[in-house]
Structure formats: structure tokens, C-alpha cells
Design a protein around this motif. Structure first.
Motif, PDB file in Angstrom:
ATOM      1  N   LEU A  88     115.414  26.454  68.422  1.00  0.00           N
ATOM      2  CA  LEU A  88     116.706  25.840  68.746  1.00  0.00           C
ATOM      3  C   LEU A  88     117.247  26.470  70.026  1.00  0.00           C
ATOM      4  O   LEU A  88     117.319  27.690  70.142  1.00  0.00           O
ATOM      5  N   THR A  89     117.609  25.630  70.988  1.00  0.00           N
ATOM      6  CA  THR A  89     118.268  26.110  72.200  1.00  0.00           C
ATOM      7  C   THR A  89     119.476  25.241  72.482  1.00  0.00           C
ATOM      8  O   THR A  89     119.484  24.044  72.179  1.00  0.00           O
ATOM      9  N   SER A  90     120.507  25.857  73.058  1.00  0.00           N
ATOM     10  CA  SER A  90     121.733  25.145  73.400  1.00  0.00           C
ATOM     11  C   SER A  90     122.539  26.007  74.355  1.00  0.00           C
ATOM     12  O   SER A  90     122.526  27.244  74.242  1.00  0.00           O
ATOM     13  N   PRO A  91     123.268  25.383  75.292  1.00  0.00           N
ATOM     14  CA  PRO A  91     124.172  26.159  76.141  1.00  0.00           C
ATOM     15  C   PRO A  91     125.196  26.954  75.339  1.00  0.00           C
ATOM     16  O   PRO A  91     125.717  27.960  75.811  1.00  0.00           O
ATOM     17  N   ARG A  92     125.458  26.536  74.124  1.00  0.00           N
ATOM     18  CA  ARG A  92     126.444  27.227  73.286  1.00  0.00           C
ATOM     19  C   ARG A  92     125.856  28.437  72.576  1.00  0.00           C
ATOM     20  O   ARG A  92     126.580  29.158  71.876  1.00  0.00           O
ATOM     21  N   LEU A  93     124.544  28.646  72.716  1.00  0.00           N
ATOM     22  CA  LEU A  93     123.888  29.773  72.044  1.00  0.00           C
ATOM     23  C   LEU A  93     123.206  30.691  73.061  1.00  0.00           C
ATOM     24  O   LEU A  93     122.141  31.234  72.799  1.00  0.00           O
ATOM     25  N   ALA A  94     123.839  30.853  74.183  1.00  0.00           N
ATOM     26  CA  ALA A  94     123.238  31.659  75.248  1.00  0.00           C
ATOM     27  C   ALA A  94     122.912  33.061  74.743  1.00  0.00           C
ATOM     28  O   ALA A  94     123.767  33.759  74.187  1.00  0.00           O
ATOM     29  N   GLY A  95     121.649  33.446  74.907  1.00  0.00           N
ATOM     30  CA  GLY A  95     121.205  34.754  74.480  1.00  0.00           C
ATOM     31  C   GLY A  95     120.770  34.833  73.033  1.00  0.00           C
ATOM     32  O   GLY A  95     120.231  35.859  72.604  1.00  0.00           O
ATOM     33  N   GLN A  96     120.994  33.764  72.266  1.00  0.00           N
ATOM     34  CA  GLN A  96     120.644  33.763  70.845  1.00  0.00           C
ATOM     35  C   GLN A  96     119.689  32.617  70.498  1.00  0.00           C
ATOM     36  O   GLN A  96     119.537  32.262  69.333  1.00  0.00           O
ATOM     37  N   GLU A  97     119.050  32.047  71.501  1.00  0.00           N
ATOM     38  CA  GLU A  97     118.175  30.912  71.271  1.00  0.00           C
ATOM     39  C   GLU A  97     116.983  31.281  70.379  1.00  0.00           C
ATOM     40  O   GLU A  97     116.521  32.420  70.397  1.00  0.00           O
ATOM     41  N   LEU A  98     116.523  30.307  69.633  1.00  0.00           N
ATOM     42  CA  LEU A  98     115.310  30.458  68.827  1.00  0.00           C
ATOM     43  C   LEU A  98     114.156  29.904  69.664  1.00  0.00           C
ATOM     44  O   LEU A  98     113.906  28.706  69.682  1.00  0.00           O
ATOM     45  N   ARG A  99     113.456  30.803  70.368  1.00  0.00           N
ATOM     46  CA  ARG A  99     112.379  30.375  71.264  1.00  0.00           C
ATOM     47  C   ARG A  99     111.050  31.020  70.927  1.00  0.00           C
ATOM     48  O   ARG A  99     110.005  30.551  71.349  1.00  0.00           O
ATOM     49  N   SER A 100     111.054  32.112  70.197  1.00  0.00           N
ATOM     50  CA  SER A 100     109.851  32.919  70.005  1.00  0.00           C
ATOM     51  C   SER A 100     108.905  32.304  68.984  1.00  0.00           C
ATOM     52  O   SER A 100     109.266  32.111  67.819  1.00  0.00           O
TER      53      SER A 100
ATOM     54  N   GLN B 119     113.142  21.116  59.566  1.00  0.00           N
ATOM     55  CA  GLN B 119     113.813  21.552  60.795  1.00  0.00           C
ATOM     56  C   GLN B 119     114.702  20.431  61.322  1.00  0.00           C
ATOM     57  O   GLN B 119     114.212  19.384  61.727  1.00  0.00           O
ATOM     58  N   TRP B 120     116.004  20.694  61.363  1.00  0.00           N
ATOM     59  CA  TRP B 120     116.968  19.696  61.804  1.00  0.00           C
ATOM     60  C   TRP B 120     117.206  19.738  63.311  1.00  0.00           C
ATOM     61  O   TRP B 120     118.160  19.141  63.794  1.00  0.00           O
ATOM     62  N   THR B 121     116.382  20.421  64.076  1.00  0.00           N
ATOM     63  CA  THR B 121     116.582  20.490  65.526  1.00  0.00           C
ATOM     64  C   THR B 121     116.263  19.134  66.148  1.00  0.00           C
ATOM     65  O   THR B 121     115.125  18.664  66.073  1.00  0.00           O
ATOM     66  N   PRO B 122     117.244  18.491  66.805  1.00  0.00           N
ATOM     67  CA  PRO B 122     117.025  17.144  67.322  1.00  0.00           C
ATOM     68  C   PRO B 122     116.554  17.138  68.772  1.00  0.00           C
ATOM     69  O   PRO B 122     116.221  18.180  69.345  1.00  0.00           O
ATOM     70  N   TYR B 123     116.564  15.974  69.337  1.00  0.00           N
ATOM     71  CA  TYR B 123     116.147  15.733  70.721  1.00  0.00           C
ATOM     72  C   TYR B 123     116.859  16.696  71.675  1.00  0.00           C
ATOM     73  O   TYR B 123     118.052  16.946  71.564  1.00  0.00           O
ATOM     74  N   GLY B 124     116.091  17.227  72.634  1.00  0.00           N
ATOM     75  CA  GLY B 124     116.687  17.966  73.732  1.00  0.00           C
ATOM     76  C   GLY B 124     117.215  19.345  73.403  1.00  0.00           C
ATOM     77  O   GLY B 124     117.953  19.935  74.206  1.00  0.00           O
ATOM     78  N   MET B 125     116.843  19.901  72.249  1.00  0.00           N
ATOM     79  CA  MET B 125     117.349  21.211  71.863  1.00  0.00           C
ATOM     80  C   MET B 125     116.211  22.188  71.532  1.00  0.00           C
ATOM     81  O   MET B 125     116.345  23.052  70.673  1.00  0.00           O
ATOM     82  N   GLY B 126     115.101  22.045  72.250  1.00  0.00           N
ATOM     83  CA  GLY B 126     114.026  23.022  72.154  1.00  0.00           C
ATOM     84  C   GLY B 126     113.243  22.976  70.865  1.00  0.00           C
ATOM     85  O   GLY B 126     112.883  24.021  70.312  1.00  0.00           O
ATOM     86  N   ARG B 127     112.894  21.785  70.400  1.00  0.00           N
ATOM     87  CA  ARG B 127     112.180  21.640  69.116  1.00  0.00           C
ATOM     88  C   ARG B 127     110.793  22.254  69.120  1.00  0.00           C
ATOM     89  O   ARG B 127     110.272  22.614  68.069  1.00  0.00           O
ATOM     90  N   ARG B 128     110.154  22.309  70.275  1.00  0.00           N
ATOM     91  CA  ARG B 128     108.762  22.775  70.409  1.00  0.00           C
ATOM     92  C   ARG B 128     107.860  22.056  69.406  1.00  0.00           C
ATOM     93  O   ARG B 128     107.083  22.668  68.662  1.00  0.00           O
ATOM     94  N   ALA B 129     107.949  20.736  69.409  1.00  0.00           N
ATOM     95  CA  ALA B 129     107.209  19.933  68.436  1.00  0.00           C
ATOM     96  C   ALA B 129     105.712  20.197  68.491  1.00  0.00           C
ATOM     97  O   ALA B 129     105.039  20.228  67.452  1.00  0.00           O
ATOM     98  N   ALA B 130     105.174  20.406  69.678  1.00  0.00           N
ATOM     99  CA  ALA B 130     103.728  20.599  69.807  1.00  0.00           C
ATOM    100  C   ALA B 130     103.257  21.871  69.115  1.00  0.00           C
ATOM    101  O   ALA B 130     102.075  21.990  68.760  1.00  0.00           O
ATOM    102  N   ASP B 131     104.147  22.843  68.916  1.00  0.00           N
ATOM    103  CA  ASP B 131     103.778  24.096  68.260  1.00  0.00           C
ATOM    104  C   ASP B 131     103.896  24.035  66.743  1.00  0.00           C
ATOM    105  O   ASP B 131     103.396  24.935  66.045  1.00  0.00           O
ATOM    106  N   LEU B 132     104.555  23.030  66.218  1.00  0.00           N
ATOM    107  CA  LEU B 132     104.825  22.995  64.783  1.00  0.00           C
ATOM    108  C   LEU B 132     103.576  22.792  63.922  1.00  0.00           C
ATOM    109  O   LEU B 132     103.452  23.432  62.868  1.00  0.00           O
ATOM    110  N   PRO B 133     102.623  21.939  64.289  1.00  0.00           N
ATOM    111  CA  PRO B 133     101.435  21.783  63.433  1.00  0.00           C
ATOM    112  C   PRO B 133     100.660  23.084  63.247  1.00  0.00           C
ATOM    113  O   PRO B 133     100.241  23.407  62.130  1.00  0.00           O
ATOM    114  N   ALA B 134     100.455  23.834  64.318  1.00  0.00           N
ATOM    115  CA  ALA B 134      99.714  25.090  64.201  1.00  0.00           C
ATOM    116  C   ALA B 134     100.462  26.090  63.319  1.00  0.00           C
ATOM    117  O   ALA B 134      99.857  26.821  62.529  1.00  0.00           O
TER     118      ALA B 134
END
Length: 302
Positions: A27-39, A60-75
Motif C-alpha cells: 500500500l502506498t499513498s501520499p497520506r502515508l509518507a514514510g510508512q508505505e507497505l513496499r517491502s 488485499q483491499w489495495t485498489p488501483y494506483g496505490m502500489g498493489r504490486r499485483a505481479a508479485d502476489l502469485p509468487a
């Protein structure tokens, strides 16, 4: 037959196991600067921790444009043995820049349908639900456009519509728009964050429609959630609505993950479920974690 659309395949509702019905691996958002879920390693570790507590599925309720990393989810799903369900949809406008929103204008429903039936971007991963969001006690123009598009996508695919209720408010307005105006059957609507507004009268009103009520996001320091939730759940169960209740963790920041020192996904099964069972019994808690999400997210996919 009805099936839950996971990032690997369509799965029978009874095969989900214990389900965290609302959470986030990324999950990424301008409102979560420094606390994004990217790892990616942290997401895998969190899924593994959830699995060790008996977890079987994370939605996972992360929608369009908020860093879903869909390609990483199957692995991630394969490596951990946990089913993962991805979302399409759109959050409140404050989570996006103007360029992103402008690029979606007039084609929201088309994007939602494509991500449900063809795949998210070039990942080939299909979404299994549509996530939208209201505001605090209100629905602004953005929310209304997004929900109208979600309703159109539901009618094209049958996918459930999951709604972020800001601090648990606005549920009746959401149902008026989605169900009464746009014709989405109430049992295809999942209302999130109801623990954040412990209003038993409103809870009963919305439960009577047949929609699903999600109690998600426990252990938040700025929300009166955990200690009020058992009473809210018991009241709804006593009124005959136990088959419409869901539980979720809604981990939205890096510091909230268990692998980073927070409660994270395992907390839902390690502490919330046993505490809730003291109030309503093991049987209802088991249904909230298994049978109910199986019905809520299962679709006769068009």
C-alpha cells in the motif's frame, strides 16, 4: 459454480480456510509518507506469520494506483501457502494526484471490469473484488462517480463491492447509492470499518438489508475498536445477523506489521479471535473467519 477469484486461480469458497477479510500486503499513498507497505520480504514474512497462526486467505483491499504490486502476489501466495485475493477499484481522491484521476475520467467501469476479467496491468493477475470509499458521514462527487462505476462493473461481472467507510460512517448513504439507485444486490456489498463507529442502531439497520458487515483494523491507538467490538458483534448475532459478519486486520502502515514490531496480521487470530470468542462463542467466530467470507467473496463469474 461460485468461486473466489484469487491471484492464482478461482477457488471454491470452502477451500479458503481461515480468512483475513480485509488487509494489505502492499500500500502506498501520499497520506502515508514514510510508512508505505513496499517491502516484498516483509510482505512474505507477514504472510508466513499469519499462516503459522492458522491463516489460510488474505483479501488485499489495495485498489488501483496505490502500489498493489499485483505481479508479485502469485509468487507470495505460492511461497507461503496462503490464498491472496486482489482488488480493483478506487479509494478517496486524496490518495491520488490529479493526473491519475484525469486519466481515469469516463472509463472507471471499463478499468474495473478489465482488471476483474483480464488482469491488472500486464501481470495477468485478476482482481476478485471492487474496493471503493466514502467520506466522513458523506459521499462527495468522487465517491459517487466511483461507486456508480463499481456498480456497473458488478453488473458486468458479479464481483462484490467492498466499501471503506471513513471512521465507520455513511453506511446508509452508501447502500442508498449502490443498492437502491444502482441496483447492486445488498448481499454483494461489504461495508468495512464498522467497529470504528459502534452505533448499534445503524448496525442493525444495515444488517437487515443483507449486506456484509466487516469489523476490521483492530488495535489502532486512535480508534476505540477492540473493547467495543465484542458487544457490537454479539448484538448483531443476537438479532440474527451472524451469517453476515466478517473480520479483518487492515494493516496499512509498515510500523503496524508484526514483522516490524506492530500487531499485524497474526494479531487477528492470536488475540482478537480468542477475545471475541469469550463474548460470542467459538462457533460464531469460526463462521466469521471461514464460512462468511467464503460467501461474501464467492461469485458466479460472468
Amino acid at each position: 459454480m461460485s468461486a473466489v477469484r484469487t491471484v492464482l486461480d478461482d477457488v471454491a469458497p470452502g477451500d479458503l480456510g481461515v480468512c483475513d477479510a480485509h488487509d494489505h500486503l502492499f500500500l502506498t499513498s501520499p497520506r502515508l509518507a514514510g510508512q508505505e507497505l513496499r517491502s516484498l520480504p516483509a510482505a512474505r514474512a507477514e504472510l508466513e506469520a499469519f499462516r503459522r497462526q492458522g491463516g489460510g486467505t488474505v483479501v488485499q483491499w489495495t485498489p488501483y494506483g496505490m502500489g498493489r504490486r499485483a505481479a508479485d502476489l502469485p509468487a507470495l501466495s505460492r511461497a507461503t501457502g496462503v490464498h491472496v485475493v486482489a482488488a480493483t477499484g478506487l479509494h478517496q481522491d486524496v490518495h491520488y494526484d490529479d493526473e491519475t484521476l484525469a486519466g481515469l475520467r469516463g472509463r472507471l467501469a471499463e478499468v474495473f471490469v478489465a482488471e476483474l476479467t483480464e488482469g491488472i496491468g500486464n501481470s495477468g493477475v485478476r482482481a476478485g473484488l471492487i474496493k471503493v470509499a466514502g467520506g466522513f458521514h458523506t459521499l462527495d462527487a468522487h465517491a459517487r462517480r466511483t461507486m456508480a462505476a463499481a456498480a456497473e462493473a458488478h453488473h458486468a461481472t458479479g464481483a462484490p463491492v467492498a466499501v471503506h467507510l471513513e471512521l465507520g460512517t455513511g453506511a446508509l448513504d452508501v447502500l442508498d447509492l449502490l443498492c437502491d439507485t444502482s441496483g447492486v444486490p445488498p448481499h454483494r456489498v461489504i461495508l468495512g470499518h464498522l467497529n470504528r463507529s459502534p452505533d448499534p442502531v445503524t448496525h442493525r439497520q444495515i444488517a437487515r438489508t443483507g449486506c456484509y458487515l466487516a469489523f476490521d483494523g483492530p488495535s489502532r491507538a486512535h480508534h476505540a475498536t477492540d473493547w467495543r467490538m465484542p458487544d457490537a458483534v454479539r448484538a448483531l448475532a443476537d438479532a440474527g445477523h451472524g451469517d453476515r459478519l466478517l473480520l479483518g486486520g487492515d494493516t496499512t502502515t509498515a510500523s503496524a506489521r508484526s514483522v516490524d514490531g506492530g500487531p499485524g496480521m497474526p494479531y487477528l487470530l492470536r488475540r482478537v479471535a480468542p477475545r471475541l470468542a469469550l463474548a460470542v462463542g467459538d462457533g460464531l467466530v469460526r463462521r466469521m473467519l471461514t464460512e462468511n467470507p467464503g460467501r461474501a467473496f464467492a461469485v458466479d463469474w460472468s
